[in-house]
Design a protein around this motif. Structure first.
Motif, PDB file in Angstrom:
ATOM      1  N   ARG A  82       0.835  -1.211   0.000  1.00 57.01           N
ATOM      2  CA  ARG A  82       0.000   0.000   0.000  1.00 57.01           C
ATOM      3  C   ARG A  82       0.865   1.255   0.000  1.00 57.01           C
ATOM      4  O   ARG A  82       0.566   2.225  -0.702  1.00 57.01           O
ATOM      5  CB  ARG A  82      -0.918   0.015   1.216  1.00 57.01           C
ATOM      6  N   THR A  83       1.939   1.237   0.776  1.00 58.87           N
ATOM      7  CA  THR A  83       2.837   2.384   0.833  1.00 58.87           C
ATOM      8  C   THR A  83       3.500   2.622  -0.508  1.00 58.87           C
ATOM      9  O   THR A  83       3.602   3.765  -0.970  1.00 58.87           O
ATOM     10  CB  THR A  83       3.905   2.162   1.923  1.00 58.87           C
ATOM     11  N   LEU A  84       3.938   1.567  -1.158  1.00 56.40           N
ATOM     12  CA  LEU A  84       4.568   1.702  -2.469  1.00 56.40           C
ATOM     13  C   LEU A  84       3.576   2.230  -3.503  1.00 56.40           C
ATOM     14  O   LEU A  84       3.911   3.107  -4.312  1.00 56.40           O
ATOM     15  CB  LEU A  84       5.150   0.365  -2.924  1.00 56.40           C
ATOM     16  N   GLN A  85       2.353   1.732  -3.475  1.00 54.31           N
ATOM     17  CA  GLN A  85       1.329   2.225  -4.395  1.00 54.31           C
ATOM     18  C   GLN A  85       1.048   3.705  -4.162  1.00 54.31           C
ATOM     19  O   GLN A  85       0.867   4.477  -5.113  1.00 54.31           O
ATOM     20  CB  GLN A  85       0.041   1.413  -4.262  1.00 54.31           C
ATOM     21  N   MET A  86       1.018   4.137  -2.895  1.00 49.18           N
ATOM     22  CA  MET A  86       0.806   5.541  -2.577  1.00 49.18           C
ATOM     23  C   MET A  86       1.974   6.382  -3.079  1.00 49.18           C
ATOM     24  O   MET A  86       1.772   7.454  -3.655  1.00 49.18           O
ATOM     25  CB  MET A  86       0.638   5.720  -1.064  1.00 49.18           C
ATOM     26  N   ALA A  87       3.187   5.904  -2.905  1.00 44.76           N
ATOM     27  CA  ALA A  87       4.364   6.645  -3.358  1.00 44.76           C
ATOM     28  C   ALA A  87       4.362   6.790  -4.886  1.00 44.76           C
ATOM     29  O   ALA A  87       4.681   7.865  -5.409  1.00 44.76           O
ATOM     30  CB  ALA A  87       5.635   5.945  -2.897  1.00 44.76           C
ATOM     31  N   VAL A  88       3.979   5.751  -5.589  1.00 43.28           N
ATOM     32  CA  VAL A  88       3.908   5.813  -7.047  1.00 43.28           C
ATOM     33  C   VAL A  88       2.810   6.791  -7.483  1.00 43.28           C
ATOM     34  O   VAL A  88       3.000   7.578  -8.420  1.00 43.28           O
ATOM     35  CB  VAL A  88       3.677   4.407  -7.651  1.00 43.28           C
ATOM     36  N   ALA A  89       1.678   6.778  -6.794  1.00 39.68           N
ATOM     37  CA  ALA A  89       0.588   7.706  -7.127  1.00 39.68           C
ATOM     38  C   ALA A  89       1.014   9.157  -6.900  1.00 39.68           C
ATOM     39  O   ALA A  89       0.722  10.030  -7.729  1.00 39.68           O
ATOM     40  CB  ALA A  89      -0.650   7.380  -6.299  1.00 39.68           C
ATOM     41  N   VAL A  90       1.715   9.416  -5.802  1.00 31.23           N
ATOM     42  CA  VAL A  90       2.199  10.775  -5.527  1.00 31.23           C
ATOM     43  C   VAL A  90       3.205  11.184  -6.592  1.00 31.23           C
ATOM     44  O   VAL A  90       3.156  12.307  -7.116  1.00 31.23           O
ATOM     45  CB  VAL A  90       2.803  10.871  -4.112  1.00 31.23           C
ATOM     46  N   ARG A  91       4.115  10.286  -6.932  1.00 34.04           N
ATOM     47  CA  ARG A  91       5.093  10.586  -7.981  1.00 34.04           C
ATOM     48  C   ARG A  91       4.402  10.922  -9.295  1.00 34.04           C
ATOM     49  O   ARG A  91       4.746  11.894  -9.969  1.00 34.04           O
ATOM     50  CB  ARG A  91       6.028   9.398  -8.184  1.00 34.04           C
ATOM     51  N   ASP A  92       3.388  10.133  -9.659  1.00 33.36           N
ATOM     52  CA  ASP A  92       2.664  10.381 -10.901  1.00 33.36           C
ATOM     53  C   ASP A  92       1.988  11.747 -10.893  1.00 33.36           C
ATOM     54  O   ASP A  92       2.005  12.467 -11.896  1.00 33.36           O
ATOM     55  CB  ASP A  92       1.631   9.283 -11.154  1.00 33.36           C
ATOM     56  N   LYS A  93       1.407  12.131  -9.757  1.00 27.00           N
ATOM     57  CA  LYS A  93       0.757  13.434  -9.650  1.00 27.00           C
ATOM     58  C   LYS A  93       1.776  14.566  -9.734  1.00 27.00           C
ATOM     59  O   LYS A  93       1.509  15.609 -10.344  1.00 27.00           O
ATOM     60  CB  LYS A  93      -0.040  13.550  -8.344  1.00 27.00           C
ATOM     61  N   VAL A  94       2.930  14.395  -9.137  1.00 31.43           N
ATOM     62  CA  VAL A  94       3.973  15.421  -9.199  1.00 31.43           C
ATOM     63  C   VAL A  94       4.459  15.588 -10.632  1.00 31.43           C
ATOM     64  O   VAL A  94       4.620  16.707 -11.122  1.00 31.43           O
ATOM     65  CB  VAL A  94       5.141  15.081  -8.240  1.00 31.43           C
ATOM     66  N   VAL A  95       4.670  14.480 -11.336  1.00 31.07           N
ATOM     67  CA  VAL A  95       5.102  14.544 -12.738  1.00 31.07           C
ATOM     68  C   VAL A  95       4.026  15.206 -13.585  1.00 31.07           C
ATOM     69  O   VAL A  95       4.318  16.065 -14.433  1.00 31.07           O
ATOM     70  CB  VAL A  95       5.458  13.141 -13.271  1.00 31.07           C
ATOM     71  N   GLN A  96       2.774  14.852 -13.356  1.00 33.87           N
ATOM     72  CA  GLN A  96       1.666  15.446 -14.100  1.00 33.87           C
ATOM     73  C   GLN A  96       1.603  16.955 -13.849  1.00 33.87           C
ATOM     74  O   GLN A  96       1.427  17.740 -14.789  1.00 33.87           O
ATOM     75  CB  GLN A  96       0.355  14.783 -13.707  1.00 33.87           C
ATOM     76  N   ALA A  97       1.750  17.372 -12.611  1.00 29.69           N
ATOM     77  CA  ALA A  97       1.729  18.801 -12.281  1.00 29.69           C
ATOM     78  C   ALA A  97       2.900  19.522 -12.935  1.00 29.69           C
ATOM     79  O   ALA A  97       2.742  20.631 -13.461  1.00 29.69           O
ATOM     80  CB  ALA A  97       1.757  18.994 -10.772  1.00 29.69           C
TER      81      ALA A  97
END
Length: 106
Positions: A82-97
């Motif tokens: 779950r932590t890894l999935q959250m970290a990947v989701a945050v990374r994706d949002k940062v890249v998108q922004a």
């Protein structure tokens, strides 16, 4: 501050009365008190994520050695996942922004 917000939201009943709101507001940092910036929050989140991943790894190694029950290993690994999935989701949002900001006309 995040811990305060988390405890308010996760408390039984949440914010049900105006007195709860007033009490919660008094728990927030006051003017002049040191506050944590965005970089500090992200640093804390990253440190917590790394700690969870290391705990999952340690539990799996202990499980292979027979020191920890299978249930404990599964719980630690699911938490790490779950932590890894959250970290990947945050990374994706940062890249998108970042991509959106880079496309803006100046």
């Amino acid at each position: 501050m995040l811990e305060t917000i988390s405890s308010i939201v996760s408390s039984p009943g949440g914010l049900s009365k105006t007195t709860d709101v007033a009490r919660s507001a008094s728990a927030l940092p006051q003017a002049g008190a040191p506050t944590i910036g965005f970089d500090g929050v992200m640093e804390q989140v990253a440190a917590d994520a790394i700690g969870t991943l290391k705990a999952g790894e340690a539990a799996s190694i202990s499980g292979m050695q027979g020191k920890v029950s299978a249930q404990r290993v599964v719980e630690a690994m699911m938490s790490a996942e779950r932590t890894l999935q959250m970290a990947v989701a945050v990374r994706d949002k940062v890249v998108q922004a970042y991509q959106e900001v880079s496309r803006m006309a100046i």
